[in-house]
Design an enzyme around this catalytic site. Structure first.
Site, PDB file in Angstrom:
ATOM      1  N   THR A 191       0.810  -1.247   0.155  1.00 54.83           N
ATOM      2  CA  THR A 191       0.032  -0.071  -0.001  1.00 54.83           C
ATOM      3  C   THR A 191       0.933   1.306  -0.016  1.00 54.83           C
ATOM      4  O   THR A 191       0.579   2.239  -0.620  1.00 54.83           O
ATOM      5  CB  THR A 191      -1.030   0.107   1.228  1.00 54.83           C
ATOM      6  OG1 THR A 191      -1.509  -1.396   1.414  1.00 54.83           O
ATOM      7  CG2 THR A 191      -2.110   0.858   0.984  1.00 54.83           C
TER       8      THR A 191
ATOM      9  N   GLY B 190       0.788   1.101   6.000  1.00 56.11           N
ATOM     10  CA  GLY B 190      -0.160   0.024   6.029  1.00 56.11           C
ATOM     11  C   GLY B 190      -0.412  -0.556   7.317  1.00 56.11           C
ATOM     12  O   GLY B 190       0.267  -0.120   8.194  1.00 56.11           O
TER      13      GLY B 190
ATOM     14  N   ASP C  76      -1.522  -4.922   8.833  1.00 56.04           N
ATOM     15  CA  ASP C  76      -2.326  -6.191   8.364  1.00 56.04           C
ATOM     16  C   ASP C  76      -3.626  -6.428   9.235  1.00 56.04           C
ATOM     17  O   ASP C  76      -4.377  -7.146   8.701  1.00 56.04           O
ATOM     18  CB  ASP C  76      -1.102  -7.310   9.077  1.00 56.04           C
ATOM     19  CG  ASP C  76       0.170  -7.173   8.427  1.00 56.04           C
ATOM     20  OD1 ASP C  76       0.110  -6.878   6.906  1.00 56.04           O
ATOM     21  OD2 ASP C  76       1.170  -7.024   8.985  1.00 56.04           O
TER      22      ASP C  76
ATOM     23  N   LYS D 218       1.105  -4.918  12.611  1.00 58.30           N
ATOM     24  CA  LYS D 218       1.860  -4.611  11.420  1.00 58.30           C
ATOM     25  C   LYS D 218       3.036  -5.548  11.628  1.00 58.30           C
ATOM     26  O   LYS D 218       3.236  -6.274  12.209  1.00 58.30           O
ATOM     27  CB  LYS D 218       2.363  -3.285  11.629  1.00 58.30           C
ATOM     28  CG  LYS D 218       0.939  -2.222  11.363  1.00 58.30           C
ATOM     29  CD  LYS D 218       1.670  -0.804  11.580  1.00 58.30           C
ATOM     30  CE  LYS D 218       2.845  -0.614  10.788  1.00 58.30           C
ATOM     31  NZ  LYS D 218       3.055  -0.863   9.271  1.00 58.30           N
ATOM     32  N   GLY D 219       3.810  -5.640  10.325  1.00 56.11           N
ATOM     33  CA  GLY D 219       5.088  -6.225  10.435  1.00 56.11           C
ATOM     34  C   GLY D 219       5.212  -7.371   9.411  1.00 56.11           C
ATOM     35  O   GLY D 219       6.151  -8.233   9.566  1.00 56.11           O
TER      36      GLY D 219
ATOM     37  N   GLY E 233       5.834  -7.327   6.523  1.00 54.03           N
ATOM     38  CA  GLY E 233       6.859  -6.930   5.768  1.00 54.03           C
ATOM     39  C   GLY E 233       8.378  -6.877   6.496  1.00 54.03           C
ATOM     40  O   GLY E 233       9.323  -6.598   6.124  1.00 54.03           O
TER      41      GLY E 233
ATOM     42  N   GLU F 275       9.008   1.345  11.379  1.00 56.22           N
ATOM     43  CA  GLU F 275       7.705   1.979  11.308  1.00 56.22           C
ATOM     44  C   GLU F 275       7.279   2.571  12.318  1.00 56.22           C
ATOM     45  O   GLU F 275       6.700   3.575  12.364  1.00 56.22           O
ATOM     46  CB  GLU F 275       6.750   0.850  10.599  1.00 56.22           C
ATOM     47  CG  GLU F 275       7.096   0.293   9.327  1.00 56.22           C
ATOM     48  CD  GLU F 275       6.199  -0.906   8.880  1.00 56.22           C
ATOM     49  OE1 GLU F 275       6.310  -1.202   7.637  1.00 56.22           O
ATOM     50  OE2 GLU F 275       5.847  -1.540   9.526  1.00 56.22           O
TER      51      GLU F 275
ATOM     52  N   LYS G 294      -8.494  -5.574   6.044  1.00 55.34           N
ATOM     53  CA  LYS G 294      -7.838  -5.351   7.159  1.00 55.34           C
ATOM     54  C   LYS G 294      -8.518  -5.299   8.474  1.00 55.34           C
ATOM     55  O   LYS G 294      -7.823  -5.000   9.743  1.00 55.34           O
ATOM     56  CB  LYS G 294      -6.893  -4.354   6.915  1.00 55.34           C
ATOM     57  CG  LYS G 294      -5.860  -4.411   5.788  1.00 55.34           C
ATOM     58  CD  LYS G 294      -4.874  -5.626   5.611  1.00 55.34           C
ATOM     59  CE  LYS G 294      -4.200  -5.474   4.642  1.00 55.34           C
ATOM     60  NZ  LYS G 294      -3.096  -4.365   4.398  1.00 55.34           N
TER      61      LYS G 294
END
Ligand code: 5RP
Length: 232
Positions: free
Chosen positions: A47, A100, A102, A112-113, A115, A121, A139
């Site tokens: 995103t 973005g 998750d 998150k994470g 990636g 972040e 999400k």
């Protein structure tokens, strides 16, 4: 002197972006928020990648002096590819950040994470007065942890200690995240490992309890951060 033809010019992070249309819609929403002179923190993931395309288009149309502080090498290389100027947290404080997620619950708590960039972040979010989280509807969750485990970045030699401590905190499943393009475990940009830990219930103090384990660099649990969520 320019490098001439090079790999960054042709880099493509993914051919297969899930919910691409929805992500492109929030990407346009974020580009519309950019102004001349802004220093903008950028998270990671598909995103954010699409949002950078929208911001690059805006820069071309306006000739505005916008600078990005990237949270990962992937996003830094995307900025180079798109000709977007970059800076660092050592040079500038972001006017605002976008990222973005998750999973996002009804209180804007997040996981998150996926990636693996959650440490930088979180650092960007903590340094920004305003943060926008860009998500498509898939999400939104009623309970954090229903789709994704909590990613935990750890110092490599703390692996077994942290595993044990996470189990004592109630983790029901813990996996060492493995790499896809190399043998063995993923090594983060900070030289660390990632554990993906599932919990059946996630309360408001779990983020700080995980962070308190010696060896934990950061987790992908974001509880109580002041973020505005843009949903497409
Ligand atoms: C990376 C992240 C991403 O923001 C998160 O995984 C969402 O990714 P995408 O926009 O590709 O769905 O936290 O560390």
């Amino acid at each position: 002197m320019d490098w001439g033809e090079n790999l960054i010019e042709g880099l493509k992070w993914s051919d297969n972006i899930i919910n691409r249309e929805g992500k492109e819609r929030v990407a346009e929403m974020i580009a519309a928020k950019a102004s001349d002179g802004d220093v903008i923190g950028a998270g990671s993931g598909s995103t954010v990648y699409l949002a950078l395309y929208a911001i690059a288009k805006k820069i071309k149309e306006t000739d505005w002096a916008i600078q990005i502080i990237p949270s990962s090498l992937e996003i830094s290389m995307t900025c180079i590819q798109l000709g977007i100027p970059q800076t660092t947290l050592l040079n500038k404080k972001p006017d605002w950040t976008f990222d973005g997620a998750d999973e996002v619950d009804s209180n804007n708590n997040m996981i998150k994470g996926r990636g693996g960039a959650m440490f930088k972040e979180k650092l960007l979010i903590c340094n920004s007065k305003k943060t926008y989280i860009l998500i498509d509807k898939s999400k939104l969750v009623s309970n954090l942890g229903q789709n994704f485990p909590i990613p935990v970045e750890i110092f490599p030699s703390s692996l077994l200690y942290v595993e044990n401590e996470l189990r004592n905190m109630g983790a029901t499943e813990i996996n060492l995240r493995l790499a896809k393009g190399k043998d063995g475990a993923i090594i983060t940009e900070n030289g660390n490992l990632i554990l993906d830990a599932r919990f059946t219930s996630i309360d408001n103090i779990l983020e700080s309890r995980i962070k308190s384990i010696t060896g934990v660099i950061e987790s992908g649990l974001f509880i109580g951060y002041d973020v505005e969520v843009l949903v497409s």
